[in-house]
Scaffold this active site. Structure first.
Site, short mmCIF file in Angstrom:
data_model
loop_
_atom_site.label_atom_id
_atom_site.label_comp_id
_atom_site.label_asym_id
_atom_site.label_seq_id
_atom_site.Cartn_x
_atom_site.Cartn_y
_atom_site.Cartn_z
N ASP A 218 -37.16 42.02 33.63
CA ASP A 218 -37.29 41.17 34.82
C ASP A 218 -35.88 40.89 35.34
OD1 ASP A 218 -38.24 39.17 36.73
OD2 ASP A 218 -40.04 39.05 35.52
N HIS A 241 -34.43 43.61 37.07
CA HIS A 241 -34.74 43.38 38.47
C HIS A 241 -33.54 42.85 39.26
CE1 HIS A 241 -39.36 42.96 37.61
NE2 HIS A 241 -38.85 44.11 37.20
#
Length: 389
Positions: A218, A241
Protein backbone atom coordinates in the site's frame (compact mmCIF):
# COMPACT_ATOMS: atom_id res chain seq x y z
CA UNK A 1 52.75 29.98 47.86
CA UNK A 2 50.53 29.94 50.94
CA UNK A 3 47.71 31.37 48.82
CA UNK A 4 48.12 28.56 46.27
CA UNK A 5 48.05 25.91 49.02
CA UNK A 6 44.92 27.47 50.49
CA UNK A 7 43.23 27.48 47.05
CA UNK A 8 44.19 23.83 46.51
CA UNK A 9 42.71 22.88 49.88
CA UNK A 10 39.47 24.74 49.09
CA UNK A 11 39.14 23.03 45.69
CA UNK A 12 39.87 19.70 47.35
CA UNK A 13 36.74 20.15 49.45
CA UNK A 14 34.57 21.82 46.80
CA UNK A 15 35.35 19.71 43.71
CA UNK A 16 33.71 16.48 44.94
CA UNK A 17 30.51 18.44 45.59
CA UNK A 18 30.60 19.91 42.10
CA UNK A 19 31.15 16.50 40.54
CA UNK A 20 28.29 14.99 42.50
CA UNK A 21 25.95 17.75 41.42
CA UNK A 22 26.97 17.44 37.80
CA UNK A 23 26.21 13.73 37.92
CA UNK A 24 22.80 14.12 39.52
CA UNK A 25 20.18 12.99 37.02
CA UNK A 26 22.75 11.76 34.49
CA UNK A 27 23.23 8.19 35.67
CA UNK A 28 22.59 5.59 32.99
CA UNK A 29 20.98 2.54 34.53
CA UNK A 30 21.11 -0.65 32.43
CA UNK A 31 18.20 -3.09 32.19
CA UNK A 32 18.37 -6.33 30.20
CA UNK A 33 15.23 -8.26 29.29
CA UNK A 34 17.09 -11.54 29.87
CA UNK A 35 17.54 -10.60 33.54
CA UNK A 36 13.77 -10.14 33.75
CA UNK A 37 13.10 -13.65 32.48
CA UNK A 38 12.97 -13.33 28.69
CA UNK A 39 13.81 -16.63 27.00
CA UNK A 40 14.36 -15.45 23.45
CA UNK A 41 13.54 -18.85 21.97
CA UNK A 42 10.86 -17.56 19.58
CA UNK A 43 8.23 -19.76 21.24
CA UNK A 44 7.82 -18.72 24.87
CA UNK A 45 5.81 -15.52 25.38
CA UNK A 46 8.32 -12.96 26.66
CA UNK A 47 5.69 -10.26 27.15
CA UNK A 48 5.94 -10.00 30.94
CA UNK A 49 9.73 -9.78 30.88
CA UNK A 50 9.56 -6.92 28.36
CA UNK A 51 6.87 -5.06 30.29
CA UNK A 52 8.73 -5.41 33.60
CA UNK A 53 12.07 -4.37 32.15
CA UNK A 54 10.54 -1.34 30.44
CA UNK A 55 8.72 -0.35 33.62
CA UNK A 56 12.01 -0.35 35.54
CA UNK A 57 13.78 1.65 32.82
CA UNK A 58 10.90 4.11 32.66
CA UNK A 59 10.92 4.76 36.42
CA UNK A 60 14.69 5.25 36.68
CA UNK A 61 16.27 8.62 37.40
CA UNK A 62 18.22 10.44 34.70
CA UNK A 63 18.89 8.14 31.75
CA UNK A 64 18.29 4.43 31.32
CA UNK A 65 19.08 1.81 28.69
CA UNK A 66 16.89 -1.19 27.98
CA UNK A 67 18.85 -3.93 26.22
CA UNK A 68 17.23 -6.54 23.99
CA UNK A 69 20.26 -8.71 23.13
CA UNK A 70 21.21 -9.86 19.65
CA UNK A 71 21.10 -13.46 18.50
CA UNK A 72 17.66 -14.29 19.87
CA UNK A 73 14.02 -14.19 18.77
CA UNK A 74 11.63 -12.85 21.38
CA UNK A 75 8.01 -13.79 20.89
CA UNK A 76 5.77 -11.08 22.35
CA UNK A 77 2.02 -11.66 22.23
CA UNK A 78 0.78 -8.06 22.61
CA UNK A 79 2.48 -5.16 24.36
CA UNK A 80 1.63 -1.65 25.52
CA UNK A 81 4.55 0.44 26.79
CA UNK A 82 3.10 3.49 28.46
CA UNK A 83 4.55 6.57 30.14
CA UNK A 84 5.11 9.17 31.27
CA UNK A 85 8.65 8.16 32.23
CA UNK A 86 10.93 9.89 34.70
CA UNK A 87 13.96 8.69 32.71
CA UNK A 88 15.08 9.34 29.16
CA UNK A 89 14.98 5.81 27.83
CA UNK A 90 17.20 4.27 25.15
CA UNK A 91 16.08 0.89 23.85
CA UNK A 92 18.91 -1.04 22.23
CA UNK A 93 16.97 -3.48 20.10
CA UNK A 94 19.51 -5.88 18.60
CA UNK A 95 17.42 -9.05 18.73
CA UNK A 96 14.30 -9.89 16.76
CA UNK A 97 10.84 -9.34 18.23
CA UNK A 98 8.38 -11.70 16.56
CA UNK A 99 4.60 -11.84 16.64
CA UNK A 100 2.64 -14.93 17.64
CA UNK A 101 0.80 -16.96 15.03
CA UNK A 102 -2.54 -15.67 13.84
CA UNK A 103 -4.32 -18.38 15.84
CA UNK A 104 -2.52 -17.33 19.04
CA UNK A 105 -2.73 -13.58 18.47
CA UNK A 106 -4.33 -11.41 21.15
CA UNK A 107 -4.09 -8.24 19.07
CA UNK A 108 -6.94 -6.62 17.22
CA UNK A 109 -5.97 -2.98 16.68
CA UNK A 110 -2.24 -2.89 17.37
CA UNK A 111 0.43 -5.46 18.16
CA UNK A 112 2.88 -3.15 19.95
CA UNK A 113 1.98 0.33 21.16
CA UNK A 114 4.07 3.04 22.79
CA UNK A 115 2.11 5.84 24.45
CA UNK A 116 2.99 9.04 26.34
CA UNK A 117 6.74 8.35 26.35
CA UNK A 118 8.80 11.46 25.57
CA UNK A 119 12.45 11.63 24.47
CA UNK A 120 12.47 7.90 23.72
CA UNK A 121 15.20 6.49 21.47
CA UNK A 122 14.91 3.07 19.82
CA UNK A 123 18.08 1.95 18.05
CA UNK A 124 18.31 -1.34 16.20
CA UNK A 125 21.99 -0.86 15.29
CA UNK A 126 21.09 -2.35 11.90
CA UNK A 127 20.64 -5.72 13.60
CA UNK A 128 17.32 -5.72 15.40
CA UNK A 129 13.72 -5.28 14.44
CA UNK A 130 10.19 -6.63 14.29
CA UNK A 131 8.62 -9.49 12.36
CA UNK A 132 4.84 -9.37 12.21
CA UNK A 133 4.13 -12.78 10.66
CA UNK A 134 1.91 -11.08 8.13
CA UNK A 135 1.79 -13.81 5.53
CA UNK A 136 -0.70 -15.87 7.56
CA UNK A 137 -2.87 -12.78 8.01
CA UNK A 138 -2.84 -11.62 4.38
CA UNK A 139 -4.69 -14.80 3.42
CA UNK A 140 -7.66 -13.57 5.49
CA UNK A 141 -8.53 -10.05 4.32
CA UNK A 142 -11.77 -10.07 6.36
CA UNK A 143 -9.93 -10.77 9.64
CA UNK A 144 -9.30 -8.01 12.18
CA UNK A 145 -5.67 -7.64 11.18
CA UNK A 146 -3.62 -5.70 13.75
CA UNK A 147 -1.36 -2.83 12.84
CA UNK A 148 2.21 -3.44 13.88
CA UNK A 149 3.73 -0.47 15.74
CA UNK A 150 1.69 2.40 17.17
CA UNK A 151 3.28 5.55 18.61
CA UNK A 152 0.77 7.81 20.35
CA UNK A 153 1.43 11.15 22.08
CA UNK A 154 5.20 10.66 22.09
CA UNK A 155 7.32 13.79 21.68
CA UNK A 156 11.00 13.83 20.78
CA UNK A 157 11.05 10.26 19.46
CA UNK A 158 14.19 9.03 17.72
CA UNK A 159 13.70 5.67 16.02
CA UNK A 160 16.58 4.44 13.89
CA UNK A 161 18.39 1.52 12.28
CA UNK A 162 15.45 -0.90 12.45
CA UNK A 163 14.24 -3.71 10.20
CA UNK A 164 10.47 -4.17 10.11
CA UNK A 165 9.00 -7.14 8.23
CA UNK A 166 5.61 -8.44 7.16
CA UNK A 167 3.04 -6.56 9.18
CA UNK A 168 -0.50 -7.97 9.09
CA UNK A 169 -1.66 -4.43 8.26
CA UNK A 170 0.16 -1.07 8.37
CA UNK A 171 3.69 -1.15 9.75
CA UNK A 172 4.27 2.10 11.68
CA UNK A 173 1.49 4.42 12.87
CA UNK A 174 2.43 7.85 14.25
CA UNK A 175 -0.43 9.63 16.01
CA UNK A 176 -0.34 12.90 17.96
CA UNK A 177 3.46 12.91 18.10
CA UNK A 178 5.71 15.96 17.74
CA UNK A 179 9.35 16.70 16.91
CA UNK A 180 10.21 13.09 16.11
CA UNK A 181 12.60 11.43 13.66
CA UNK A 182 12.56 8.03 11.99
CA UNK A 183 15.79 7.26 10.14
CA UNK A 184 17.46 4.30 8.46
CA UNK A 185 14.29 2.22 8.68
CA UNK A 186 13.89 -0.81 6.41
CA UNK A 187 10.28 -1.92 5.87
CA UNK A 188 9.64 -5.00 3.78
CA UNK A 189 6.34 -6.62 2.85
CA UNK A 190 5.11 -8.25 -0.35
CA UNK A 191 3.62 -6.12 -3.12
CA UNK A 192 0.37 -8.09 -2.84
CA UNK A 193 0.03 -7.67 0.94
CA UNK A 194 -3.20 -5.74 1.62
CA UNK A 195 -3.24 -2.38 3.46
CA UNK A 196 0.37 -2.67 4.57
CA UNK A 197 1.27 1.03 4.59
CA UNK A 198 4.86 1.69 5.58
CA UNK A 199 4.15 4.80 7.68
CA UNK A 200 0.79 6.34 8.58
CA UNK A 201 1.13 9.83 10.07
CA UNK A 202 -1.86 11.57 11.63
CA UNK A 203 -2.42 14.59 13.88
CA UNK A 204 1.32 15.07 14.27
CA UNK A 205 3.76 17.97 13.84
CA UNK A 206 7.41 18.21 12.87
CA UNK A 207 7.91 14.57 11.90
CA UNK A 208 10.93 13.53 9.80
CA UNK A 209 11.34 10.27 7.91
CA UNK A 210 14.74 9.97 6.27
CA UNK A 211 17.30 7.62 4.74
CA UNK A 212 14.86 4.70 4.63
CA UNK A 213 13.68 1.96 2.28
CA UNK A 214 10.05 0.90 2.14
CA UNK A 215 8.57 -2.06 0.27
CA UNK A 216 4.86 -2.57 0.89
CA UNK A 217 1.49 -3.46 -0.56
CA UNK A 218 0.00 0.00 0.00
CA UNK A 219 1.23 3.56 0.56
CA UNK A 220 4.90 3.73 1.42
CA UNK A 221 4.01 6.80 3.49
CA UNK A 222 0.58 8.34 4.06
CA UNK A 223 0.30 11.82 5.58
CA UNK A 224 -3.18 12.10 7.03
CA UNK A 225 -5.34 14.80 8.57
CA UNK A 226 -4.05 17.08 11.32
CA UNK A 227 -0.41 16.76 10.21
CA UNK A 228 1.86 19.77 9.72
CA UNK A 229 5.55 20.32 9.00
CA UNK A 230 6.32 16.82 7.77
CA UNK A 231 9.70 16.20 6.12
CA UNK A 232 10.39 13.08 4.05
CA UNK A 233 13.93 12.89 2.68
CA UNK A 234 16.01 10.26 0.90
CA UNK A 235 13.34 7.54 1.01
CA UNK A 236 13.25 4.76 -1.57
CA UNK A 237 9.76 3.39 -2.20
CA UNK A 238 8.78 0.30 -4.12
CA UNK A 239 6.86 -1.80 -4.50
CA UNK A 240 3.93 0.11 -3.07
CA UNK A 241 1.46 2.88 -3.78
CA UNK A 242 3.87 5.79 -3.46
CA UNK A 243 3.88 8.70 -1.01
CA UNK A 244 0.40 10.08 -0.41
CA UNK A 245 -1.18 13.10 1.17
CA UNK A 246 -4.41 11.57 2.41
CA UNK A 247 -6.81 10.26 1.90
CA UNK A 248 -8.42 13.40 3.32
CA UNK A 249 -12.11 13.96 4.04
CA UNK A 250 -13.05 10.32 4.51
CA UNK A 251 -16.34 9.89 6.44
CA UNK A 252 -16.98 13.61 5.98
CA UNK A 253 -14.13 14.56 8.28
CA UNK A 254 -12.51 17.98 8.35
CA UNK A 255 -8.89 17.09 7.51
CA UNK A 256 -6.09 19.62 7.26
CA UNK A 257 -2.52 19.05 6.08
CA UNK A 258 0.12 21.67 5.32
CA UNK A 259 3.85 22.29 5.08
CA UNK A 260 4.87 18.87 3.81
CA UNK A 261 8.27 18.66 2.12
CA UNK A 262 9.21 15.50 0.21
CA UNK A 263 12.70 15.64 -1.26
CA UNK A 264 15.34 13.39 -2.84
CA UNK A 265 13.07 10.34 -2.94
CA UNK A 266 13.01 7.43 -5.40
CA UNK A 267 10.01 5.45 -6.63
CA UNK A 268 10.62 2.03 -8.23
CA UNK A 269 7.75 0.15 -9.85
CA UNK A 270 5.09 1.82 -7.69
CA UNK A 271 1.47 2.36 -8.68
CA UNK A 272 1.82 6.04 -7.79
CA UNK A 273 4.63 8.46 -7.17
CA UNK A 274 3.54 11.77 -5.64
CA UNK A 275 -0.15 11.52 -4.80
CA UNK A 276 -2.76 13.73 -3.16
CA UNK A 277 -6.07 11.97 -2.57
CA UNK A 278 -9.29 13.41 -1.13
CA UNK A 279 -12.74 11.93 -0.64
CA UNK A 280 -15.86 13.82 -1.76
CA UNK A 281 -18.05 15.04 1.10
CA UNK A 282 -15.19 15.92 3.43
CA UNK A 283 -13.72 19.32 4.22
CA UNK A 284 -10.41 20.93 5.11
CA UNK A 285 -7.33 21.51 2.97
CA UNK A 286 -4.01 20.24 1.65
CA UNK A 287 -1.62 23.13 1.00
CA UNK A 288 2.03 24.12 1.00
CA UNK A 289 3.02 20.69 -0.31
CA UNK A 290 6.36 20.27 -2.10
CA UNK A 291 7.69 17.25 -3.98
CA UNK A 292 11.16 17.88 -5.39
CA UNK A 293 14.18 16.05 -6.76
CA UNK A 294 12.26 12.84 -7.38
CA UNK A 295 13.58 9.84 -9.33
CA UNK A 296 11.02 7.64 -11.09
CA UNK A 297 11.51 4.14 -12.44
CA UNK A 298 8.54 2.54 -14.21
CA UNK A 299 5.94 4.33 -12.05
CA UNK A 300 2.30 4.03 -13.13
CA UNK A 301 1.05 7.46 -11.94
CA UNK A 302 4.12 9.62 -11.34
CA UNK A 303 2.15 12.77 -10.43
CA UNK A 304 -1.50 12.52 -9.43
CA UNK A 305 -4.11 14.60 -7.65
CA UNK A 306 -7.24 12.51 -7.17
CA UNK A 307 -10.17 14.38 -5.64
CA UNK A 308 -12.57 11.53 -6.26
CA UNK A 309 -10.69 8.83 -4.40
CA UNK A 310 -12.69 5.56 -4.52
CA UNK A 311 -15.80 7.58 -5.43
CA UNK A 312 -16.81 9.08 -8.77
CA UNK A 313 -15.44 12.64 -8.88
CA UNK A 314 -17.95 15.14 -7.53
CA UNK A 315 -17.76 18.43 -5.71
CA UNK A 316 -15.61 18.31 -2.60
CA UNK A 317 -14.90 20.79 0.15
CA UNK A 318 -11.28 19.66 0.65
CA UNK A 319 -9.24 22.46 -0.92
CA UNK A 320 -5.94 21.68 -2.64
CA UNK A 321 -3.56 24.59 -3.22
CA UNK A 322 0.08 25.66 -3.32
CA UNK A 323 1.50 22.34 -4.47
CA UNK A 324 4.94 22.21 -6.13
CA UNK A 325 6.34 19.39 -8.27
CA UNK A 326 9.96 20.18 -9.10
CA UNK A 327 12.83 18.13 -10.47
CA UNK A 328 11.00 14.90 -11.35
CA UNK A 329 13.05 12.72 -13.68
CA UNK A 330 12.50 9.19 -14.91
CA UNK A 331 9.98 6.87 -16.52
CA UNK A 332 6.23 6.37 -16.45
CA UNK A 333 4.62 2.95 -16.91
CA UNK A 334 1.38 4.57 -18.11
CA UNK A 335 0.65 7.04 -20.87
CA UNK A 336 -0.67 9.71 -18.48
CA UNK A 337 2.33 10.82 -16.45
CA UNK A 338 0.62 13.86 -14.89
CA UNK A 339 -2.99 13.48 -13.74
CA UNK A 340 -4.53 16.52 -12.04
CA UNK A 341 -8.11 15.43 -11.37
CA UNK A 342 -9.55 18.21 -9.19
CA UNK A 343 -13.14 18.79 -8.08
CA UNK A 344 -15.25 21.66 -9.44
CA UNK A 345 -14.00 24.29 -6.92
CA UNK A 346 -10.58 23.63 -8.44
CA UNK A 347 -6.98 23.17 -7.31
CA UNK A 348 -4.95 26.39 -7.29
CA UNK A 349 -1.32 27.50 -7.36
CA UNK A 350 -0.05 24.22 -8.78
CA UNK A 351 3.55 24.55 -9.99
CA UNK A 352 5.27 22.09 -12.32
CA UNK A 353 8.91 23.08 -12.71
CA UNK A 354 11.92 21.39 -14.36
CA UNK A 355 10.40 17.94 -14.78
CA UNK A 356 11.21 15.31 -17.41
CA UNK A 357 9.00 12.21 -17.35
CA UNK A 358 9.24 9.89 -20.35
CA UNK A 359 7.66 6.54 -21.16
CA UNK A 360 9.18 3.35 -19.85
CA UNK A 361 8.61 1.68 -23.21
CA UNK A 362 10.84 2.98 -25.98
CA UNK A 363 8.98 4.79 -28.74
CA UNK A 364 5.98 5.62 -26.58
CA UNK A 365 5.04 9.13 -25.45
CA UNK A 366 3.77 10.38 -22.12
CA UNK A 367 0.73 12.60 -21.81
CA UNK A 368 -1.30 14.47 -19.18
CA UNK A 369 -4.81 15.11 -17.91
CA UNK A 370 -6.29 18.13 -16.11
CA UNK A 371 -9.67 18.78 -14.57
CA UNK A 372 -10.25 22.12 -12.82
CA UNK A 373 -6.51 22.53 -12.21
CA UNK A 374 -4.91 25.98 -12.12
CA UNK A 375 -1.27 26.90 -11.95
CA UNK A 376 2.00 27.29 -13.82
CA UNK A 377 4.19 25.02 -15.93
CA UNK A 378 7.90 25.67 -16.51
CA UNK A 379 10.44 23.51 -18.32
CA UNK A 380 8.37 20.35 -17.96
CA UNK A 381 7.87 17.32 -20.17
CA UNK A 382 5.17 16.40 -20.88
CA UNK A 383 4.14 20.03 -21.26
CA UNK A 384 0.83 19.81 -19.28
CA UNK A 385 -0.66 22.56 -21.40
CA UNK A 386 -4.07 21.92 -19.84
CA UNK A 387 -2.99 23.55 -16.55
CA UNK A 388 -4.68 26.94 -16.69
CA UNK A 389 -3.26 30.08 -15.12
Amino acid sequence: MQGFIALALILGFVSPCLCTRMNVGTENAIYNVIQYGARGDGITDDLQAFVSAFSSACKAAGMSTLIIPAGKKYMVSKANFSGPCSARVLIQLEGQIVAPSRAASKSKLYWISVKYVNELTIDGNNKGGFHGGGRTWWQCPTCDRPKMLFFHSCNGLNVRNLRILNSPKSHVSVNMCNHSTFSHISINSAAASPNTDGFDISRSNNISIENSKIRSGDDCIAVNGGSFFINITRVTCGPGHGISIGSLGRNRLNDKVSDVHIRNCTFIGTTNGARIKTVPGGSGYARQITFEQIILSNVKNPIIIDQGYKISPTDTSVKVSSVTYRGFIGTSASKIAVNLNCSSPGCFNILLDQNNIVATQAGKKTSFFCRNAHGTVRNTFPNVSCLSS
